[in-house]
Design a protein around this motif. Sequence first.
Motif, PDB file in Angstrom:
ATOM      1  N   LYS A 154      25.623  21.972  59.957  1.00 36.36           N
ATOM      2  CA  LYS A 154      25.028  23.292  60.063  1.00 36.36           C
ATOM      3  C   LYS A 154      26.063  24.359  59.743  1.00 36.36           C
ATOM      4  O   LYS A 154      27.189  24.323  60.233  1.00 36.36           O
ATOM      5  CB  LYS A 154      24.453  23.507  61.472  1.00 36.36           C
ATOM      6  CG  LYS A 154      23.281  22.579  61.786  1.00 36.36           C
ATOM      7  CD  LYS A 154      22.767  22.816  63.185  1.00 36.36           C
ATOM      8  CE  LYS A 154      21.585  21.889  63.496  1.00 36.36           C
ATOM      9  NZ  LYS A 154      21.080  22.073  64.871  1.00 36.36           N
ATOM     10  N   LYS A 155      25.652  25.324  58.922  1.00 36.27           N
ATOM     11  CA  LYS A 155      26.567  26.377  58.493  1.00 36.27           C
ATOM     12  C   LYS A 155      26.115  27.718  59.079  1.00 36.27           C
ATOM     13  O   LYS A 155      24.920  27.996  59.166  1.00 36.27           O
ATOM     14  CB  LYS A 155      26.596  26.443  56.968  1.00 36.27           C
ATOM     15  CG  LYS A 155      27.161  25.170  56.319  1.00 36.27           C
ATOM     16  CD  LYS A 155      27.203  25.274  54.813  1.00 36.27           C
ATOM     17  CE  LYS A 155      25.802  25.232  54.212  1.00 36.27           C
ATOM     18  NZ  LYS A 155      25.844  25.199  52.718  1.00 36.27           N
ATOM     19  N   PHE A 156      27.102  28.534  59.442  1.00 32.59           N
ATOM     20  CA  PHE A 156      26.775  29.817  60.057  1.00 32.59           C
ATOM     21  C   PHE A 156      27.595  30.941  59.424  1.00 32.59           C
ATOM     22  O   PHE A 156      28.690  30.728  58.906  1.00 32.59           O
ATOM     23  CB  PHE A 156      27.026  29.786  61.577  1.00 32.59           C
ATOM     24  CG  PHE A 156      28.478  29.685  61.968  1.00 32.59           C
ATOM     25  CD1 PHE A 156      29.195  30.805  62.345  1.00 32.59           C
ATOM     26  CD2 PHE A 156      29.123  28.445  61.978  1.00 32.59           C
ATOM     27  CE1 PHE A 156      30.532  30.719  62.709  1.00 32.59           C
ATOM     28  CE2 PHE A 156      30.459  28.345  62.356  1.00 32.59           C
ATOM     29  CZ  PHE A 156      31.170  29.480  62.717  1.00 32.59           C
ATOM     30  N   TYR A 180      29.989  22.975  63.701  1.00 29.29           N
ATOM     31  CA  TYR A 180      29.394  23.929  62.758  1.00 29.29           C
ATOM     32  C   TYR A 180      30.470  24.383  61.769  1.00 29.29           C
ATOM     33  O   TYR A 180      31.654  24.456  62.095  1.00 29.29           O
ATOM     34  CB  TYR A 180      28.828  25.145  63.489  1.00 29.29           C
ATOM     35  CG  TYR A 180      27.642  24.853  64.380  1.00 29.29           C
ATOM     36  CD1 TYR A 180      26.358  25.269  64.023  1.00 29.29           C
ATOM     37  CD2 TYR A 180      27.794  24.188  65.588  1.00 29.29           C
ATOM     38  CE1 TYR A 180      25.268  25.028  64.849  1.00 29.29           C
ATOM     39  CE2 TYR A 180      26.716  23.937  66.425  1.00 29.29           C
ATOM     40  CZ  TYR A 180      25.460  24.351  66.042  1.00 29.29           C
ATOM     41  OH  TYR A 180      24.384  24.104  66.865  1.00 29.29           O
ATOM     42  N   ASN A 231      15.130  27.756  55.705  1.00 30.91           N
ATOM     43  CA  ASN A 231      15.766  27.151  56.876  1.00 30.91           C
ATOM     44  C   ASN A 231      16.688  28.125  57.612  1.00 30.91           C
ATOM     45  O   ASN A 231      17.335  27.743  58.592  1.00 30.91           O
ATOM     46  CB  ASN A 231      16.580  25.923  56.452  1.00 30.91           C
ATOM     47  CG  ASN A 231      15.692  24.822  55.892  1.00 30.91           C
ATOM     48  OD1 ASN A 231      14.609  24.573  56.415  1.00 30.91           O
ATOM     49  ND2 ASN A 231      16.130  24.186  54.819  1.00 30.91           N
ATOM     50  N   LYS A 245      18.008  30.969  60.012  1.00 38.16           N
ATOM     51  CA  LYS A 245      17.690  31.643  61.264  1.00 38.16           C
ATOM     52  C   LYS A 245      18.566  32.892  61.372  1.00 38.16           C
ATOM     53  O   LYS A 245      19.783  32.806  61.279  1.00 38.16           O
ATOM     54  CB  LYS A 245      17.951  30.727  62.467  1.00 38.16           C
ATOM     55  CG  LYS A 245      16.998  29.540  62.563  1.00 38.16           C
ATOM     56  CD  LYS A 245      17.251  28.768  63.840  1.00 38.16           C
ATOM     57  CE  LYS A 245      16.338  27.550  63.950  1.00 38.16           C
ATOM     58  NZ  LYS A 245      14.909  27.906  64.030  1.00 38.16           N
ATOM     59  N   ASN A 267      22.827  28.446  57.467  1.00 35.32           N
ATOM     60  CA  ASN A 267      21.665  28.066  58.269  1.00 35.32           C
ATOM     61  C   ASN A 267      21.391  29.074  59.372  1.00 35.32           C
ATOM     62  O   ASN A 267      20.259  29.234  59.817  1.00 35.32           O
ATOM     63  CB  ASN A 267      21.867  26.686  58.897  1.00 35.32           C
ATOM     64  CG  ASN A 267      22.143  25.612  57.874  1.00 35.32           C
ATOM     65  OD1 ASN A 267      23.259  25.098  57.785  1.00 35.32           O
ATOM     66  ND2 ASN A 267      21.139  25.258  57.080  1.00 35.32           N
ATOM     67  N   TYR A 268      22.472  29.709  59.827  1.00 39.24           N
ATOM     68  CA  TYR A 268      22.371  30.729  60.866  1.00 39.24           C
ATOM     69  C   TYR A 268      23.133  31.979  60.415  1.00 39.24           C
ATOM     70  O   TYR A 268      24.236  31.876  59.885  1.00 39.24           O
ATOM     71  CB  TYR A 268      23.016  30.265  62.183  1.00 39.24           C
ATOM     72  CG  TYR A 268      22.383  29.084  62.852  1.00 39.24           C
ATOM     73  CD1 TYR A 268      21.414  29.249  63.841  1.00 39.24           C
ATOM     74  CD2 TYR A 268      22.786  27.779  62.544  1.00 39.24           C
ATOM     75  CE1 TYR A 268      20.850  28.156  64.486  1.00 39.24           C
ATOM     76  CE2 TYR A 268      22.233  26.684  63.175  1.00 39.24           C
ATOM     77  CZ  TYR A 268      21.266  26.874  64.148  1.00 39.24           C
ATOM     78  OH  TYR A 268      20.710  25.799  64.777  1.00 39.24           O
ATOM     79  N   GLU A 290      22.855  25.301  71.280  1.00 40.89           N
ATOM     80  CA  GLU A 290      22.860  23.838  71.353  1.00 40.89           C
ATOM     81  C   GLU A 290      21.598  23.309  72.054  1.00 40.89           C
ATOM     82  O   GLU A 290      21.109  22.230  71.729  1.00 40.89           O
ATOM     83  CB  GLU A 290      24.108  23.357  72.093  1.00 40.89           C
ATOM     84  CG  GLU A 290      25.407  23.551  71.330  1.00 40.89           C
ATOM     85  CD  GLU A 290      25.596  22.497  70.255  1.00 40.89           C
ATOM     86  OE1 GLU A 290      26.199  21.456  70.539  1.00 40.89           O
ATOM     87  OE2 GLU A 290      25.106  22.718  69.131  1.00 40.89           O
TER      88      GLU A 290
END
Length: 435
Positions: free
Chosen positions: A2-4, A30, A73, A75, A40-41, A114
């Motif tokens: 997951k990438k932020f 992450y 996808n 957020k 992703n975020y 989480e």
Amino acid sequence: MKKFHIVKLGCPKNDADMEIFKGLLQSKGYKYESNPQLANYIFIDTCGFIVEAKKESIEAIFEYVSLKDNNKNLKVIPIGCLTQRYFDDILKDIPEIDGLYGVLSPKTIVEKIENGEYFFKREIPETLYDCKIRAIPDSHYAYVKIGDGCSRNCAFCSIPTFKGNPKSRSIEEINEEVEFLVSKGVKEIILVSQDNTLYGIDNYQKQALPDLLDKLNTIKGKFWIRVMYLHPDFLSEEIIESIHRNEKVLNYFDVPIQHISDKILQSMGRHKKRNELIKLFEKIRKEPSAIRTTLMVGFPGEKAEDFEELVDFVKEIKFERMGSFIFSKEENTKSFTLPEQIDEQIKKQRQNELMTVQSEISKNIMEKYIGETLEVLLEEKEDNVYVGRSFLDAPEIDGNVYIKNFGDKELTFGNFVKVTITGSYEYDLEGEIVE
């Protein structure tokens, strides 16, 4: 994986929070993504202080929500001061968001993510955190939050309503964080909170900033310590002396007085009056020091003569650095219902006049450094010119030192160099490396 991506708005306290947050997310597997379109975020750390800051935060939320059109996808999750203050309104008015967190510690936010709980706020803000993990900043400086919250209750300020009462971290924990940062090559530690004169009032029952500075000054290595946000009413001789005596602490005093008219200061809820503020600056300038202040124009009841008194005072004191902002009418503050509100156009005219006066003062102050040699922290290179900062220059808000004459050698970013000043501008200096 997951990438932020993180969008940091508002004050440096948000920068400090987000470095902790970034480090915690990375420790959970992450990956930080510098391109928001590939994330992703997207976490937007908002500001809720004044109208312009709130507007910037809302515009940022809509800007990043629009990226969801090409990334199903994604957020988008606003967090922080604006969301604490207007949590229910944002939920109602911006249904496109995918989560919303109030003023929470980075650790709590990561736990909620989480657990898949994306909407959460505490009525009592959670402003402090146990800092065992933090990201290494991309810059050669780092903001370290020593406390948060405020109980000063200035008439124009809404911060206590969404930050709560002051809370201070322990000297030991702050020292551990600074030791870690210095060991990783950080060369300037910038101490921040809502008001650093409040540090220690809750957990040490005294103004403990001198004790903190004495402790941090013993950390091995070559680095600077810069102290921000010193409320003038509570800036004691002990704090001034501790900044002057500790060699790693820069003689840079960030003292936001807001105004100088005794009438306006009283209406603002400030205690020190004009003559006391003059004495305060005299104490600071017993040692060579740079004073930065922040001034407000257009507070309710500010007459033309009050503003002229402010302009004359600026000419008299000659602040090395100065910023200004226009009074913002904020709900849940004492000034919200005050009579004699000032026309917006008059506010803007007064701010422009004040900053024009300051630009000339700054130009004259900068000229006086020609021929002097200053220690400069090198940070980048632009068009074959090295750029750094001296003790006069807090990052992002003050000036720079430009080095055009450095011989045929490549200089290393993050090093301290001696620079003889050869030229000056309104807010910046120019010089050459001392061999």
